[in-house]
Scaffold this motif. Structure first.
Motif, short mmCIF file in Angstrom:
data_model
loop_
_atom_site.label_atom_id
_atom_site.label_comp_id
_atom_site.label_asym_id
_atom_site.label_seq_id
_atom_site.Cartn_x
_atom_site.Cartn_y
_atom_site.Cartn_z
N LEU A 58 0.82 -1.21 0.00
CA LEU A 58 0.00 0.00 0.00
C LEU A 58 0.85 1.26 0.00
CD1 LEU A 58 -2.82 -1.16 2.44
CD2 LEU A 58 -2.96 -0.90 -0.04
N LEU A 59 2.02 1.19 0.65
CA LEU A 59 2.95 2.32 0.61
C LEU A 59 3.46 2.52 -0.81
CD1 LEU A 59 4.71 4.47 2.04
CD2 LEU A 59 6.39 2.68 2.50
N TYR A 60 3.82 1.43 -1.46
CA TYR A 60 4.28 1.50 -2.85
C TYR A 60 3.19 2.05 -3.76
CZ TYR A 60 6.16 -0.22 -7.35
OH TYR A 60 6.62 -0.33 -8.65
N LEU A 61 1.94 1.62 -3.53
CA LEU A 61 0.81 2.08 -4.34
C LEU A 61 0.66 3.60 -4.24
CD1 LEU A 61 -1.73 1.27 -6.06
CD2 LEU A 61 -2.99 1.27 -3.91
N GLU A 62 0.72 4.14 -3.02
CA GLU A 62 0.54 5.58 -2.84
C GLU A 62 1.70 6.37 -3.46
OE1 GLU A 62 -0.56 7.11 0.94
OE2 GLU A 62 -2.56 6.22 0.82
N GLN A 273 9.55 1.95 -6.07
CA GLN A 273 9.43 0.62 -5.47
C GLN A 273 10.53 0.41 -4.43
OE1 GLN A 273 8.96 -2.92 -8.06
NE2 GLN A 273 10.65 -3.81 -6.89
N LYS A 274 11.75 0.73 -4.81
CA LYS A 274 12.88 0.60 -3.89
C LYS A 274 12.69 1.47 -2.65
CE LYS A 274 16.83 2.71 -4.68
NZ LYS A 274 18.13 3.09 -5.30
N HIS A 275 12.21 2.69 -2.87
CA HIS A 275 12.03 3.62 -1.76
C HIS A 275 10.90 3.16 -0.83
CE1 HIS A 275 14.10 6.98 -4.26
NE2 HIS A 275 14.97 6.20 -3.62
N GLU A 490 0.10 -0.48 -14.75
CA GLU A 490 1.36 -1.22 -14.85
C GLU A 490 2.18 -0.73 -16.05
OE1 GLU A 490 2.87 -5.83 -15.60
OE2 GLU A 490 0.74 -5.34 -15.62
N ARG A 491 1.52 -0.53 -17.19
CA ARG A 491 2.22 -0.05 -18.39
C ARG A 491 2.81 1.35 -18.16
NH1 ARG A 491 -2.34 -2.14 -21.07
NH2 ARG A 491 -3.19 -0.02 -21.31
N GLU A 492 2.01 2.22 -17.55
CA GLU A 492 2.47 3.59 -17.31
C GLU A 492 3.62 3.62 -16.31
OE1 GLU A 492 -0.97 5.77 -16.17
OE2 GLU A 492 -1.82 5.81 -18.20
N LEU A 493 3.54 2.77 -15.31
CA LEU A 493 4.60 2.69 -14.30
C LEU A 493 5.90 2.18 -14.94
CD1 LEU A 493 4.50 3.35 -11.27
CD2 LEU A 493 4.19 0.95 -10.80
N GLN A 494 5.79 1.21 -15.84
CA GLN A 494 6.97 0.68 -16.51
C GLN A 494 7.57 1.72 -17.45
OE1 GLN A 494 6.39 -3.14 -18.30
NE2 GLN A 494 8.47 -3.28 -19.09
N ALA A 495 6.71 2.46 -18.16
CA ALA A 495 7.19 3.52 -19.05
C ALA A 495 7.86 4.64 -18.27
CB ALA A 495 6.03 4.08 -19.86
N LEU A 501 6.38 -4.34 -13.33
CA LEU A 501 5.73 -4.60 -12.04
C LEU A 501 5.61 -6.10 -11.84
CD1 LEU A 501 4.32 -2.90 -9.74
CD2 LEU A 501 2.17 -3.38 -10.91
N SER A 502 6.14 -6.62 -10.73
CA SER A 502 6.13 -8.07 -10.51
C SER A 502 4.74 -8.55 -10.09
CB SER A 502 7.15 -8.45 -9.44
OG SER A 502 6.66 -8.13 -8.15
N TRP A 503 4.52 -9.86 -10.25
CA TRP A 503 3.23 -10.46 -9.87
C TRP A 503 2.93 -10.28 -8.39
CZ3 TRP A 503 3.47 -14.07 -6.05
CH2 TRP A 503 4.71 -14.65 -5.80
N TYR A 504 3.97 -10.20 -7.56
CA TYR A 504 3.80 -10.04 -6.10
C TYR A 504 2.97 -8.80 -5.79
CZ TYR A 504 5.19 -8.95 -1.26
OH TYR A 504 5.18 -8.63 0.08
#
Length: 592
Positions: A58-62, A273-275, A490-495, A501-504
């Motif tokens: 949820l932190l990553y999502l925000e 994601q790392k942060h 997911e596409r926008e995040l990758q771009a 974005l992993s399945w996890y």
């Protein structure tokens, strides 16, 4: 030309801002209490599991939403769908409620910090009574630390119905706390980015110093054994898991809009994601680290009280039965008591009410959280340390830094949507908007400096955010996955970041985390309903202790308004948007 969005000077500044915001007072005074209540070391099992399946995702999502939309909470959710603007509005409302009362804690920290330079510490001894023939009666019935908190700091009224007047000293401390916050947020990321280095790192320096001191205190090992001894049976208690999930949720500051606001000032290519992983791990590690410090000091306090109790009983027996000095020790006390009770039954029964049952276990079992832990239990331990003034200054300065760091995030959640608004920013410069927000919060916050202020503080603390935040974050997860579309996001995040974005993360965002939110929401809703008449703890000066009272009708109405004001933003704004769109469609419909 449109003004360019301000950015953090570097990614480290953003990480420090998130850590400063997330690592707050809850890490110091809530997590140790939960460890104590729910199984000691075994509580770490559900805590770590909830971190992995709820906190991190949820932190990553925000952070991802804020970085992708590059707007505050209102603008970000409006971009996802115009019907979701209410999610951002709800976040701002909750952050506003939080800011109103949270800075009062910083005011209390200032108050204790200023008094920490006195010798002896003002909470270390009871004051004399009006006739100067003995100690104050209320203080004698309670304790010197409780007296200083309830009478000298709060000057608390007997009930919430008796408002009393504004206490000018805490009121001045509140003004000072808001002035400090204003100076920190004055220039936006430019000033906040520099302050967070200090507010994020200094508490760790103090905690390390306290750890070294705590481990050398007599009885510290008793506290640490108590903390790390697992009570495996607590893992079968549903409340253990619910409290672990709730602690992770609130500790990271999810749902307030602060994390979205901070992430909106990132470079689009930033590895959020790392942060998210770094911030959540540091936050949880800090809770465990702070618990080790707390329990070492808690062990010292418990051992000190236990040994003091033993000495009083020993002295009473020696004086009452004219025994030789040194004949009664802690080791043979029980045998001596049994001997005296059987040999001198009438004399022993006469002093029996004065003989306390001293128990180290019962001292360690006394569970305290929140302001009770910070301003009563800790001060009780500090007053018995050598060079107590130094430890008091360090402790309350650390509390102040933790509080200010969290306030920077709270105010960012309010200010970012306001400064993002072209209409508001065209009328007022950022400094004026920041000043107005601080001024309004400070003015309303004066309610908490009344004699009944602490009761209102508890109302805001207990009911101002819990249900609202659970609903907000639930809607956030559903909105990204099912309204905006998980594949699209997911596409926008990758771009944006160049990383897939992993399945996890996808499974947790789409299924696991929303189900957890629904479970927690149902639990808290049913808990409120089944609780019956809501009650609060009032201070009874005649007994020198807290007593339970029912909330009056108008206090219940305020609780209802607090919950409704934020939760109803989501459906009401969606309904308003729908109506406006229908009206516009009706206006533009061709005339037949």
């Amino acid at each position: 030309m449109e003004k360019a969005r301000p950015l953090w000077s570097n990614p480290l500044q953003f990480v420090f801002a998130c850590i400063s915001y997330a690592v707050g007072l809850g890490n110091v005074w809530r997590f140790p209490y939960l460890c104590q209540m729910y199984g000691g070391g075994s509580f770490l099992v559900p805590y770590v599991i909830m971190l992995l399946v709820e906190g991190m995702p949820l932190l990553y999502l925000e952070l991802a939403v804020g970085q992708r939309m590059r707007q505050g909470s209102i603008g970000a959710w409006r971009t996802i769908s115009p019907y979701l603007s209410g999610v951002g509005v709800a976040s701002v409302v909750v952050s506003f409620f939080l800011s109103m009362y949270y800075n009062v804690i910083n005011a209390w920290s200032f108050w204790y910090l200023f008094h920490s330079f006195q010798d002896p510490l003002p909470w270390s001894v009871c004051p004399l009574n009006a006739n100067r023939t003995g100690y104050d009666e209320e203080c004698e019935k309670a304790s010197s630390t409780q007296y200083f908190w309830y009478r000298k700091t709060l000057n608390i009224s007997p009930s919430i119905q008796e408002s009393g007047g504004v206490q000018w000293e805490p009121a001045l401390c509140l003004l000072l706390a808001w002035l400090l916050v204003y100076l920190c947020i004055l220039r936006g990321t430019e000033s906040t980015g520099k302050v967070v280095y200090f507010t994020a790192s200094l508490p760790y320096c103090v905690l390390i110093i306290y750890l070294v001191r705590g481990l050398t205190l007599h009885g510290a090992t008793n506290g640490l054994k108590y903390m790390f001894t697992p009570k495996i049976e607590q893992l079968a208690n549903p409340r253990t898991w619910i409290n672990a999930a709730t602690q992770i949720f609130f500790s990271l500051g999810l749902g307030f809009g602060s994390l979205i606001a901070f992430a909106s000032y990132n470079e689009p290519s930033n590895n959020c994601q790392k942060h998210a992983i770094i911030v959540s791990l540091i936050n949880s590690s800090t809770s465990i680290f702070a618990s080790i410090v707390t329990f070492s000091i808690y062990g010292f306090k418990a051992t000190f009280n236990y040994e003091s109790c033993l000495q009083k009983v020993i002295l009473l027996l020696i004086n009452s039965f004219d025994l030789e000095d040194g004949s009664v020790t802690a080791d043979n006390l029980e045998q001596v008591k049994s001997y005296l009770a059987s040999t001198y039954p009438s004399e022993y029964s006469a002093i029996a009410p004065q003989i306390h049952n001293c128990s180290l276990e019962s001292e360690l079992n006394t569970a305290v959280q929140g302001t009770g832990l910070a301003f009563i239990v800790y001060t009780e331990a500090i007053k018995n340390m050598e060079v107590s003034q130094l430890w008091s200054v360090l402790y309350f300065f650390m509390l102040l830094m933790l509080g200010v760091g969290s306030m920077l995030g709270n105010t960012a959640a309010i200010l970012t949507p306001l400064t993002d608004s072209k209409f508001i920013s065209s009328l007022l410069p950022r400094e004026a908007i920041s000043g107005l927000v601080c001024l309004i919060n400070c003015a309303i916050g004066m309610v908490f400096t009344l004699e009944s202020g602490n009761y209102w503080f508890d109302i805001f603390n207990d009911y101002g955010a819990t249900l609202s935040l659970l609903l907000i974050v639930l809607v956030e997860a559903i909105s990204v996955c099912y309204v905006y579309g998980l594949r699209r996001f997911e596409r926008e995040l990758q771009a944006m970041t160049g990383r897939a974005l992993s399945w996890y993360w996808k499974i947790l965002w789409a299924v696991v985390s929303p189900l957890l939110m629904v479970g927690l929401f149902i639990f808290y809703l049913s808990d409120y309903i089944l609780a019956g008449t809501l009650q609060y703890q009032a201070w009874d000066a005649s007994q020198g202790q807290l007593v339970t009272r029912d909330y009056p009708p108008y206090a219940l109405a305020v609780i209802g308004l607090l919950v409704a004001a934020s939760t109803m933003c989501v459906p009401l704004v969606a309904l308003g948007t729908f109506v406006l769109r229908r009206l516009k469609r009706g206006d533009t419909a061709p005339v037949s």
